[in-house]
Scaffold this motif. Structure first.
Motif, mmCIF file in Angstrom:
data_model
loop_
_atom_site.group_PDB
_atom_site.id
_atom_site.type_symbol
_atom_site.label_atom_id
_atom_site.label_comp_id
_atom_site.label_asym_id
_atom_site.label_seq_id
_atom_site.Cartn_x
_atom_site.Cartn_y
_atom_site.Cartn_z
ATOM 1 N N THR A 50 -7.025 16.506 46.442
ATOM 2 C CA THR A 50 -6.836 18.143 47.296
ATOM 3 C C THR A 50 -5.894 18.455 45.940
ATOM 4 N N ALA A 51 -6.209 19.950 46.080
ATOM 5 C CA ALA A 51 -5.987 20.538 43.930
ATOM 6 C C ALA A 51 -5.378 22.373 44.890
ATOM 7 N N THR A 52 -4.320 22.412 44.466
ATOM 8 C CA THR A 52 -4.605 24.419 44.267
ATOM 9 C C THR A 52 -4.805 25.037 43.458
ATOM 10 N N PRO A 53 -5.597 26.222 43.671
ATOM 11 C CA PRO A 53 -5.458 26.567 42.019
ATOM 12 C C PRO A 53 -4.756 26.859 41.206
ATOM 13 N N GLY A 54 -5.063 26.044 39.922
ATOM 14 C CA GLY A 54 -4.527 26.328 38.489
ATOM 15 C C GLY A 54 -4.805 24.931 37.775
ATOM 16 N N THR A 55 -4.421 24.093 39.216
ATOM 17 C CA THR A 55 -4.953 22.662 39.125
ATOM 18 C C THR A 55 -5.943 21.834 38.251
ATOM 19 N N ALA A 107 -19.885 25.459 42.281
ATOM 20 C CA ALA A 107 -19.577 25.987 43.431
ATOM 21 C C ALA A 107 -17.939 26.368 43.701
ATOM 22 N N LEU A 108 -17.131 25.780 42.965
ATOM 23 C CA LEU A 108 -15.728 26.471 42.207
ATOM 24 C C LEU A 108 -15.917 27.575 41.678
ATOM 25 N N GLY A 109 -16.880 27.985 40.824
ATOM 26 C CA GLY A 109 -16.971 28.872 39.783
ATOM 27 C C GLY A 109 -16.999 28.864 38.228
ATOM 28 N N VAL A 110 -16.847 27.182 38.595
ATOM 29 C CA VAL A 110 -16.246 26.177 37.033
ATOM 30 C C VAL A 110 -17.414 25.703 36.114
ATOM 31 N N ASP A 111 -18.254 26.306 34.876
ATOM 32 C CA ASP A 111 -18.568 25.982 34.360
ATOM 33 C C ASP A 111 -18.967 24.415 34.054
ATOM 34 N N GLU A 112 -20.360 24.320 34.126
ATOM 35 C CA GLU A 112 -20.121 22.662 33.502
ATOM 36 C C GLU A 112 -19.357 22.090 32.842
ATOM 37 N N PHE A 113 -19.051 20.598 32.404
ATOM 38 C CA PHE A 113 -17.924 19.798 31.719
ATOM 39 C C PHE A 113 -19.326 18.927 31.623
ATOM 40 N N GLN A 114 -18.502 17.982 30.588
ATOM 41 C CA GLN A 114 -19.280 16.978 29.457
ATOM 42 C C GLN A 114 -18.573 15.517 30.832
ATOM 43 N N LEU A 115 -18.926 14.920 30.966
ATOM 44 C CA LEU A 115 -18.218 13.969 30.899
ATOM 45 C C LEU A 115 -18.674 12.304 29.113
ATOM 46 N N SER A 116 -17.580 11.582 28.867
ATOM 47 C CA SER A 116 -17.651 10.677 27.857
ATOM 48 C C SER A 116 -16.626 9.861 28.607
ATOM 49 N N PRO A 117 -16.624 8.848 27.278
ATOM 50 C CA PRO A 117 -16.431 7.081 27.761
ATOM 51 C C PRO A 117 -15.215 7.589 27.384
ATOM 52 N N PHE A 159 -11.457 19.445 34.563
ATOM 53 C CA PHE A 159 -11.215 20.509 34.461
ATOM 54 C C PHE A 159 -10.548 21.282 35.254
ATOM 55 N N ARG A 160 -10.566 22.629 35.268
ATOM 56 C CA ARG A 160 -9.353 23.614 36.111
ATOM 57 C C ARG A 160 -9.610 24.281 37.018
ATOM 58 N N VAL A 161 -8.929 24.425 38.261
ATOM 59 C CA VAL A 161 -9.410 24.939 39.706
ATOM 60 C C VAL A 161 -9.027 26.845 38.884
ATOM 61 N N PRO A 162 -10.476 27.430 39.538
ATOM 62 C CA PRO A 162 -9.991 28.661 38.807
ATOM 63 C C PRO A 162 -9.085 28.938 40.257
ATOM 64 N N ASP A 163 -8.185 30.288 39.326
ATOM 65 C CA ASP A 163 -7.459 30.903 40.162
ATOM 66 C C ASP A 163 -7.610 31.477 41.726
ATOM 67 N N VAL A 199 -9.717 22.122 48.054
ATOM 68 C CA VAL A 199 -9.137 23.156 47.693
ATOM 69 C C VAL A 199 -8.400 23.978 48.784
ATOM 70 N N ARG A 200 -6.622 23.501 48.375
ATOM 71 C CA ARG A 200 -5.467 24.347 49.228
ATOM 72 C C ARG A 200 -5.294 26.033 48.689
ATOM 73 N N HIS A 201 -4.775 26.200 49.561
ATOM 74 C CA HIS A 201 -3.529 27.467 48.597
ATOM 75 C C HIS A 201 -1.737 26.765 49.083
ATOM 76 N N HIS A 202 -0.855 28.122 48.263
ATOM 77 C CA HIS A 202 0.475 27.091 48.548
ATOM 78 C C HIS A 202 0.721 27.050 50.204
ATOM 79 N N SER A 203 0.146 28.945 50.537
ATOM 80 C CA SER A 203 0.580 29.164 51.976
ATOM 81 C C SER A 203 0.279 28.210 53.110
ATOM 82 N N GLN A 204 -0.900 27.304 52.712
ATOM 83 C CA GLN A 204 -0.990 26.106 53.475
ATOM 84 C C GLN A 204 -0.508 24.890 53.745
#
Length: 171
Positions: A39-44, A67-77, A88-92, A117-122
């Motif tokens: 569970t995260a907020t934007p910017g996390t 689905a969040l608007g984030v480009d693909e990210f690589q996974l490596s060892p 990746f970072r949750v977009p603002d 994703v939750r907002h601080h007000s939630q």
């Protein structure tokens, strides 16, 4: 007495075996991702881990958080030799809700997990009215009554123990 001890020992062993078996089944559940924090907020910054057995030794994966608007990210060892990791970072601009995060391995296998994703007000705030009790502030009348009940119980218990120790028991 021995029968009771054997029964309790057998029950304890059975429960331990069930617990070990349940843990083994959970560990074999390789179709899910480890997402931290879940569970995260934007910017996390979100860390995604996947068991290496899914992608194979020497394999790698590509994460999908579109689905969040984030480009693909690589996974490596990473630091754990049994896992591949990425982040990746949750977009603002991300809206509150539950988002599916996926990983596709180079060997064609997939794994998924959910990110909330939750907002601080939630975030929860204030007191919870459950109807069970509690107070917003200190209530000196209730505190004094509680202290009186505890003191009475302590005095009564002490007198009972002294009476028993002196041998003045009622039959």
């Amino acid at each position: 007495m021995r029968t009771t001890a054997r029964l309790l020992t057998g029950t304890a062993l059975a429960l331990a075996t069930i617990g070990i078996g349940a843990h083994g089944v959970y560990a074999a559940d390789i179709d899910s991702l480890e997402i931290f924090p879940a569970t995260a907020t934007p910017g996390t910054v979100i860390i995604v881990n996947i068991n290496i057995t899914i992608c194979g030794t020497g394999g790698h994966g590509v994460g999908d958080a579109r689905a969040l608007g984030v480009d693909e990210f690589q996974l490596s060892p990473g630091s754990h030799k049994e896992a591949l990791g990425g982040q990746f970072r949750v977009p603002d601009h991300a809206q509150a809700g539950t988002y599916a995060i996926g990983v596709k391995c180079s060997n064609g296998r997939h794994a998924t997990g959910d990110l909330v994703v939750r907002h601080h007000s939630q975030q929860p705030s204030g007191h919870v009215n459950t109807g069970v009790g509690g107070s917003v502030g200190p209530d000196t009348t209730k505190i004094a009554a509680g202290v009186a009940v505890l003191a009475t119980a302590a005095v009564g218990g002490t007198l009972l123990l002294r009476r028993r120790a002196s041998g003045a028991q009622d039959s």
